[in-house]
Write a protein that holds these residues in place. Structure first.
Motif, PDB file in Angstrom:
ATOM      1  N   GLU A 160       0.836  -1.206   0.000  1.00 36.77           N
ATOM      2  CA  GLU A 160       0.000   0.000   0.000  1.00 36.77           C
ATOM      3  C   GLU A 160       0.870   1.255   0.000  1.00 36.77           C
ATOM      4  O   GLU A 160       0.569   2.228  -0.697  1.00 36.77           O
ATOM      5  CB  GLU A 160      -0.929  -0.004   1.221  1.00 36.77           C
ATOM      6  CG  GLU A 160      -1.964   1.109   1.191  1.00 36.77           C
ATOM      7  CD  GLU A 160      -2.989   1.011   2.312  1.00 36.77           C
ATOM      8  OE1 GLU A 160      -3.808   1.946   2.440  1.00 36.77           O
ATOM      9  OE2 GLU A 160      -2.971   0.004   3.055  1.00 36.77           O
ATOM     10  N   ALA A 161       1.954   1.218   0.768  1.00 40.69           N
ATOM     11  CA  ALA A 161       2.881   2.359   0.800  1.00 40.69           C
ATOM     12  C   ALA A 161       3.518   2.561  -0.568  1.00 40.69           C
ATOM     13  O   ALA A 161       3.643   3.700  -1.061  1.00 40.69           O
ATOM     14  CB  ALA A 161       3.948   2.138   1.858  1.00 40.69           C
ATOM     15  N   ASN A 162       3.910   1.460  -1.201  1.00 38.59           N
ATOM     16  CA  ASN A 162       4.519   1.550  -2.530  1.00 38.59           C
ATOM     17  C   ASN A 162       3.544   2.115  -3.553  1.00 38.59           C
ATOM     18  O   ASN A 162       3.930   2.871  -4.455  1.00 38.59           O
ATOM     19  CB  ASN A 162       5.014   0.171  -2.979  1.00 38.59           C
ATOM     20  CG  ASN A 162       6.243  -0.287  -2.198  1.00 38.59           C
ATOM     21  OD1 ASN A 162       6.972   0.531  -1.645  1.00 38.59           O
ATOM     22  ND2 ASN A 162       6.464  -1.591  -2.144  1.00 38.59           N
ATOM     23  N   ALA A 167       6.322   5.367  -8.411  1.00 37.32           N
ATOM     24  CA  ALA A 167       7.703   5.359  -8.907  1.00 37.32           C
ATOM     25  C   ALA A 167       8.351   6.723  -8.718  1.00 37.32           C
ATOM     26  O   ALA A 167       9.038   7.240  -9.600  1.00 37.32           O
ATOM     27  CB  ALA A 167       7.718   4.964 -10.373  1.00 37.32           C
ATOM     28  N   SER A 168       8.124   7.325  -7.561  1.00 33.13           N
ATOM     29  CA  SER A 168       8.602   8.682  -7.314  1.00 33.13           C
ATOM     30  C   SER A 168      10.011   8.699  -6.734  1.00 33.13           C
ATOM     31  O   SER A 168      10.491   7.713  -6.183  1.00 33.13           O
ATOM     32  CB  SER A 168       7.651   9.397  -6.352  1.00 33.13           C
ATOM     33  OG  SER A 168       7.553   8.699  -5.121  1.00 33.13           O
ATOM     34  N   LYS A 221       7.688  13.301  -4.645  1.00 31.75           N
ATOM     35  CA  LYS A 221       6.401  12.998  -4.014  1.00 31.75           C
ATOM     36  C   LYS A 221       6.504  13.298  -2.519  1.00 31.75           C
ATOM     37  O   LYS A 221       7.484  12.917  -1.868  1.00 31.75           O
ATOM     38  CB  LYS A 221       6.035  11.524  -4.221  1.00 31.75           C
ATOM     39  CG  LYS A 221       4.727  11.092  -3.559  1.00 31.75           C
ATOM     40  CD  LYS A 221       3.505  11.656  -4.258  1.00 31.75           C
ATOM     41  CE  LYS A 221       2.212  11.126  -3.654  1.00 31.75           C
ATOM     42  NZ  LYS A 221       1.017  11.589  -4.353  1.00 31.75           N
ATOM     43  N   TYR A 222       5.492  13.975  -1.997  1.00 33.53           N
ATOM     44  CA  TYR A 222       5.461  14.320  -0.572  1.00 33.53           C
ATOM     45  C   TYR A 222       4.187  13.783   0.064  1.00 33.53           C
ATOM     46  O   TYR A 222       3.089  13.988  -0.454  1.00 33.53           O
ATOM     47  CB  TYR A 222       5.531  15.834  -0.382  1.00 33.53           C
ATOM     48  CG  TYR A 222       5.313  16.275   1.051  1.00 33.53           C
ATOM     49  CD1 TYR A 222       6.198  15.886   2.065  1.00 33.53           C
ATOM     50  CD2 TYR A 222       4.228  17.069   1.398  1.00 33.53           C
ATOM     51  CE1 TYR A 222       6.006  16.285   3.371  1.00 33.53           C
ATOM     52  CE2 TYR A 222       4.032  17.479   2.709  1.00 33.53           C
ATOM     53  CZ  TYR A 222       4.920  17.091   3.690  1.00 33.53           C
ATOM     54  OH  TYR A 222       4.718  17.478   5.001  1.00 33.53           O
ATOM     55  N   LYS A 226       9.257   3.864   6.265  1.00 33.92           N
ATOM     56  CA  LYS A 226      10.315   2.959   5.788  1.00 33.92           C
ATOM     57  C   LYS A 226      10.558   3.129   4.292  1.00 33.92           C
ATOM     58  O   LYS A 226      11.699   2.987   3.818  1.00 33.92           O
ATOM     59  CB  LYS A 226       9.934   1.514   6.104  1.00 33.92           C
ATOM     60  CG  LYS A 226      11.010   0.493   5.752  1.00 33.92           C
ATOM     61  CD  LYS A 226      10.609  -0.915   6.179  1.00 33.92           C
ATOM     62  CE  LYS A 226      11.706  -1.915   5.852  1.00 33.92           C
ATOM     63  NZ  LYS A 226      11.343  -3.289   6.289  1.00 33.92           N
ATOM     64  N   SER A 227       9.519   3.426   3.541  1.00 29.95           N
ATOM     65  CA  SER A 227       9.621   3.548   2.082  1.00 29.95           C
ATOM     66  C   SER A 227      10.175   4.903   1.639  1.00 29.95           C
ATOM     67  O   SER A 227      10.515   5.074   0.464  1.00 29.95           O
ATOM     68  CB  SER A 227       8.250   3.343   1.438  1.00 29.95           C
ATOM     69  OG  SER A 227       7.714   2.073   1.762  1.00 29.95           O
TER      70      SER A 227
END
Length: 366
Positions: free
Chosen positions: A178-180, A185-186, A220-221, A262-263
């Motif tokens: 979900e985080a990914n 692909a930022s 990406k923020y 973590k990502s």
């Protein structure tokens, strides 16, 4: 038994919430823990999963504090096996019966923005009177300790214990996925976990993101948290036409929050002093560090106790957009972010709760 009296507690998000949740869980390894905390949306599901005895207090804020104080006073009066009482805030002690407290070790935690009241003012007098009930006072940074002394708190009672963080946990694949999906692909992936308050610098972050789009087309923020500035920040991102670069999240699962941290490549929170509100330590930087993510924080307050300059991250002037912008550029130059992340991970091991809680226990035992 350890008794925790707190206005700030998970699943609410924030530094004080993380501190009180982590401290309570760490104390569980040394005896039973009873928590009196304010109700929060989704607190029922959080409490069911916890092995602590958590009692939530509902109601309008004005009346809730009196109701909670009565519940705590009754609990203290009816239980003789209390080893120590921890209060997250001087206001959590204010209405507790001084005579009942005399039998126990009372530890009051201090945070800069909660004690920054000029000597002689009504709030300052209440602060002094309330903290006088405590045998031990724990400041979350050296900055907070010095501020406490300046406003008149008894220096002989003050100890500095930096907030702890949990050891990094294994996060389920579904949350990582979900985080990914949220980050896509930022690059760079930038995150903030904090209440949407003026002093956290979210507005400057959003303007910095806009200014960085020419250099980082896939930037990406993600901002995690809620607060009074939410509407203004949403409008600002629209005005700058970067809605596709900025995502606001709130009341999300703790595991998703950790997966997003973590990502990410950078934890960014350029805090400033806003009237009396100032960052006392910055536990959020240390939480990011525990997942191998370096930080950029504001130079004001106690942030220098949580970010080691040019080692685990960078300190900037959060009032100056150019300072934030230049710090982000430096953070990613020559892949510095990788070096900062590795150093931050190693540094965070000194702040694991199993080590930090022993400092509290030593205070109690001595």
């Amino acid at each position: 038994m350890f008794l925790i009296v707190t206005r700030n507690f998970p699943p609410d998000i924030g530094g004080m919430q993380s501190l009180m949740g982590g401290l309570s869980e760490a104390l569980l390894n040394h005896g039973p823990v009873k928590v009196f905390a304010d109700e929060f949306p989704s607190s029922d599901s959080y409490d069911k999963k916890s092995t602590m005895n958590i009692q939530r207090v509902k109601g309008i804020k004005l009346f809730r504090k009196y109701r909670k104080a009565n519940l705590v006073n009754n609990f203290i009066n009816e239980n003789n096996n209390i080893r120590a009482i921890f209060a997250d805030h001087w206001k959590s002690l204010e209405l507790l019966d001084r005579n009942l407290l005399k039998k126990y070790k009372i530890i009051c935690l201090l945070h800069s923005k909660e004690i920054n009241h000029k000597k002689g003012t009504n709030l300052n007098k209440r602060l002094i009177k309330s903290t006088d009930k405590a045998n031990l006072i724990v400041a979350n940074s050296n900055f907070t300790k010095n501020l406490a002394i300046d406003v008149g708190i008894n220096s002989k009672k003050i100890n500095v214990i930096f907030p702890g963080v949990h050891k990094p946990k294994n996060i389920e694949d579904k949350f990582i996925n979900e985080a990914n999906n949220l980050f896509g692909a930022s690059f760079p992936k930038i995150i903030t976990v904090a209440r949407l308050d003026k002093r956290k610098g979210h507005d400057k972050i959003i303007m910095t993101i806009k200014n960085l789009t020419n250099k980082f087309s896939k930037i990406k923020y993600i901002s995690i948290g809620s607060g009074d500035e939410e509407k203004n920040l949403l409008n600002l991102s629209k005005e700058l036409s970067i809605e596709n670069k900025v995502t606001f999240l709130k009341n999300i699962d703790e595991n998703l929050k950790l997966a997003l941290i973590k990502s990410s490549d950078l934890f960014l929170m350029p805090s400033v002093i806003d009237k009396k509100s100032v960052e006392g330590f910055g536990i959020a930087y240390m939480e990011a560090a525990s997942y191998g993510v370096g930080s950029i924080g504001g130079k004001d307050g106690g942030t220098s106790d949580s970010i080691s300059q040019n080692h685990t991250g960078l300190l900037c002037d959060g009032n100056e957009l150019s300072s934030i912008h230049e710090s982000v550029i430096e953070f990613f130059n020559n892949d510095n972010f990788i070096k900062f992340g590795k150093s931050a991970l190693k540094h965070s091991e000194n702040f694991h709760w199993d080590k930090v809680v022993k400092k509290y226990l030593n205070l109690i035992n001595n």
